[in-house]
Design a protein around this motif. Structure first.
Motif, PDB file in Angstrom:
ATOM      1  N   ARG A  98       2.110   1.500   7.863  1.00  0.00           N
ATOM      2  CA  ARG A  98       3.450   1.644   8.429  1.00  0.00           C
ATOM      3  C   ARG A  98       4.424   2.189   7.395  1.00  0.00           C
ATOM      4  O   ARG A  98       5.262   3.049   7.700  1.00  0.00           O
ATOM      5  CB  ARG A  98       3.950   0.291   8.968  1.00  0.00           C
ATOM      6  N   SER A  99       4.315   1.691   6.175  1.00  0.00           N
ATOM      7  CA  SER A  99       5.211   2.157   5.117  1.00  0.00           C
ATOM      8  C   SER A  99       5.021   3.641   4.848  1.00  0.00           C
ATOM      9  O   SER A  99       6.005   4.396   4.735  1.00  0.00           O
ATOM     10  CB  SER A  99       4.948   1.350   3.840  1.00  0.00           C
TER      11      SER A  99
ATOM     12  N   THR B  79      -0.136  -2.307  15.775  1.00  0.00           N
ATOM     13  CA  THR B  79       1.088  -2.575  15.016  1.00  0.00           C
ATOM     14  C   THR B  79       1.773  -1.290  14.561  1.00  0.00           C
ATOM     15  O   THR B  79       2.807  -1.352  13.895  1.00  0.00           O
ATOM     16  CB  THR B  79       0.788  -3.434  13.772  1.00  0.00           C
TER      17      THR B  79
ATOM     18  N   GLY C 136      -4.164  -6.937   7.566  1.00  0.00           N
ATOM     19  CA  GLY C 136      -2.726  -7.151   7.409  1.00  0.00           C
ATOM     20  C   GLY C 136      -2.142  -6.281   6.309  1.00  0.00           C
ATOM     21  O   GLY C 136      -1.093  -5.647   6.480  1.00  0.00           O
ATOM     22  N   VAL C 137      -2.822  -6.237   5.167  1.00  0.00           N
ATOM     23  CA  VAL C 137      -2.366  -5.391   4.058  1.00  0.00           C
ATOM     24  C   VAL C 137      -2.423  -3.922   4.461  1.00  0.00           C
ATOM     25  O   VAL C 137      -1.511  -3.143   4.178  1.00  0.00           O
ATOM     26  CB  VAL C 137      -3.231  -5.632   2.807  1.00  0.00           C
TER      27      VAL C 137
ATOM     28  N   THR D 197      -5.451  -2.673  13.354  1.00  0.00           N
ATOM     29  CA  THR D 197      -4.062  -2.451  12.918  1.00  0.00           C
ATOM     30  C   THR D 197      -3.295  -1.496  13.825  1.00  0.00           C
ATOM     31  O   THR D 197      -2.067  -1.435  13.757  1.00  0.00           O
ATOM     32  CB  THR D 197      -4.026  -1.860  11.493  1.00  0.00           C
TER      33      THR D 197
ATOM     34  N   ALA E 236      -2.158  -2.673   7.489  1.00  0.00           N
ATOM     35  CA  ALA E 236      -1.099  -2.384   8.460  1.00  0.00           C
ATOM     36  C   ALA E 236       0.232  -2.142   7.759  1.00  0.00           C
ATOM     37  O   ALA E 236       0.966  -1.199   8.089  1.00  0.00           O
ATOM     38  CB  ALA E 236      -0.979  -3.532   9.457  1.00  0.00           C
ATOM     39  N   ARG E 237       0.557  -2.966   6.767  1.00  0.00           N
ATOM     40  CA  ARG E 237       1.823  -2.788   6.042  1.00  0.00           C
ATOM     41  C   ARG E 237       1.824  -1.476   5.263  1.00  0.00           C
ATOM     42  O   ARG E 237       2.831  -0.751   5.252  1.00  0.00           O
ATOM     43  CB  ARG E 237       2.065  -3.979   5.116  1.00  0.00           C
TER      44      ARG E 237
END
Length: 362
Positions: A303-304, A188, A296-297, A185, A299-300
C-alpha cells in the motif's frame, strides 16, 4: 589467455543460452550438453559414458556443470580424462524447500564440494553455505545470475491494464512461493490487479492455481486476480513494464532471474531476502524486503509503495542501474571466464588408472 573451449553440462539449457552467447561473443567456444536425467543417482552411468566419449575425441579446456545431478555425472567423466571442473551449485539442498531435499542430493553435493576444481555461488549467502559443508574459500567465487539488459528495458510497449494499479507476482506455482500471501493481501489494496506469472506449467502448478483461485473467490477479489500461465520471453518485458510493482516472495532460496528482469525494466520490487534475492534487491534502494510468510507486513509495504509514485520512480531508476552495472550478461560472462582461466591455468589432475576407470563405470 586466448579463447577457451568450454563444455557446459545442464539439464536446463534455456537457463544457459544467454551465458553461452555472451561467452562466445567474448571469444570462447561453448558446447552445451543437455541430458535427460534419470531420477536416481545410480542410473547416471550412461550419461557418464556419453560425456566421456564426447570429451575423449574433443576435450574441452574446462567443464562447467550445473545442478547436483549434472555435477555428479560431469565430474566423474572429467576426472577420468583429467579435465578441470567448475560447478555451479544453484542452491544447496540444505537450503531448499523440504520437498526438494533428498539424502542422495545432500551426499552428492558434499562430494562435489570436495572434488571439483572450483565452485561458483550465486550470492554471498550461498557461498557461506558451501563453506559450511566443506568448500575451500580459495576454490570458491561468487558470480550472480544475469539478465538481458537489451531485451528487458524501461522504454517500450506496455501491456494494457484494466485498473489504475497492477502488481506482477513471479515464481513457481507451489505453496512456498508466497502467492497465497499475496492473494490474501489483495483485499486490503484498492483498484489493483494482481497478475501471477509462474515459472512452470505442470500438475503441481495446476493444483496450486486452483487453491489460489479458491482463495481469491473467498476474499472477493477473484475479478482482480489473473493467472497468466506461461508468459513467453518476448511478451514478458511489456507485461513487466505495465506493472507498478513486481513481487517475488518465496519462503526458501530461489534464483533472482525474474526479479532482475523486472529491475532491468525499471520496475520497483518487493522481495523476501532469501538466497540470491537478498543481494539482487537492495532494501530501500531498488525496492523493499519483507519477511517470508508475513501478509500483514507485505500489505503495508505494498500500500505504501503503490501510494508513492516518486518512490516507485526512484526505485525503478536505481533498479535499472543495478541490473545494467552488476547483472548484465557481459559482466556475468566476464566474471565466469575469469574463473575458467584460473582453473585452466592450474596444474591438470592426472586421469584415474584404467582399472579405477572400469570400477567407477560399474
Amino acid at each position: 589467455m586466448t579463447g577457451l573451449k568450454i563444455a557446459m553440462v545442464s539439464a536446463r539449457t534455456h537457463d544457459l543460452v544467454d551465458l553461452s552467447e555472451a561467452l562466445r561473443r567474448q571469444g570462447h567456444e561453448v558446447d552445451v550438453h543437455s541430458p535427460s536425467l534419470p531420477g536416481a543417482v545410480p542410473a547416471l552411468g550412461d550419461l557418464v559414458a556419453e560425456l566421456e566419449a564426447a570429451w575423449l575425441t574433443a576435450p574441452p579446456d574446462v567443464v562447467h556443470t550445473h545442478s547436483w545431478t549434472c555435477g555428479l555425472a560431469g565430474s566423474l567423466a572429467a576426472r577420468r580424462l583429467g579435465l578441470p571442473v567448475v560447478h555451479s551449485s544453484g542452491g544447496l539442498g540444505t537450503a531448499a524447500a523440504p520437498a526438494d531435499r533428498s539424502s542422495d542430493r545432500l551426499d552428492v553435493e558434499r562430494a562435489l564440494v570436495r572434488e571439483v576444481a572450483h565452485l561458483i555461488a550465486r550470492c554471498p549467502g550461498e557461498a557461506a553455505d558451501l563453506v559450511l559443508v566443506g568448500a575451500q574459500r580459495t576454490r570458491l567465487s561468487v558470480v550472480p545470475p544475469g539478465v538481458d539488459t537489451e531485451v528487458f528495458v524501461p522504454d517500450g510497449p506496455r501491456a494494457r491494464r484494466p485498473l489504475p494499479h497492477r502488481v506482477v507476482a513471479l515464481g513457481e506455482l507451489v505453496p512456498h512461493s508466497g502467492f497465497r500471501e499475496i492473494v490474501a493481501t489483495l483485499s486490503t489494496v484498492d483498484d489493483t490487479e494482481l497478475v501471477i506469472v509462474p515459472d512452470q506449467a505442470d500438475d503441481a502448478g495446476a493444483r496450486e492455481a486452483r487453491v489460489l483461485q479458491a482463495m481469491a473467490r473467498e476474499r472477493g477479489v477473484a475479478k482482480r486476480v489473473v493467472l497468466a500461465g506461461k508468459v513467453s520471453r518476448s511478451s514478458l518485458p511489456a507485461l513487466l513494464r505495465s506493472a507498478d510493482v513486481a513481487l517475488d516472495l518465496p519462503w526458501h532460496d530461489r534464483s533472482s532471474s525474474a526479479v532482475l528482469a523486472a529491475m532491468a525494466c525499471g520496475v520497483p520490487v518487493i522481495a523476501t531476502p532469501v538466497g540470491a534475492l537478498h543481494d539482487a534487491v537492495v532494501d530501500g534502494v531498488t525496492g523493499r524486503h519483507v519477511p517470508p510468510r508475513s501478509p500483514g507486513v507485505l500489505a503495508r509495504a505494498l500500500r505504501s509503495l503503490l501510494g508513492n509514485e516518486v518512490e516507485r520512480f526512484e526505485y525503478g531508476v536505481a533498479g535499472r542501474d543495478r541490473a545494467t552495472t552488476r547483472y548484465s550478461w557481459e559482466r556475468v560472462a566476464a566474471d565466469t571466464a575469469r574463473v575458467y582461466e584460473h582453473v585452466a591455468s592450474a596444474p591438470v589432475v592426472s586421469p584415474a588408472p584404467s582399472g579405477a576407470r572400469g570400477r567407477a563405470a560399474g
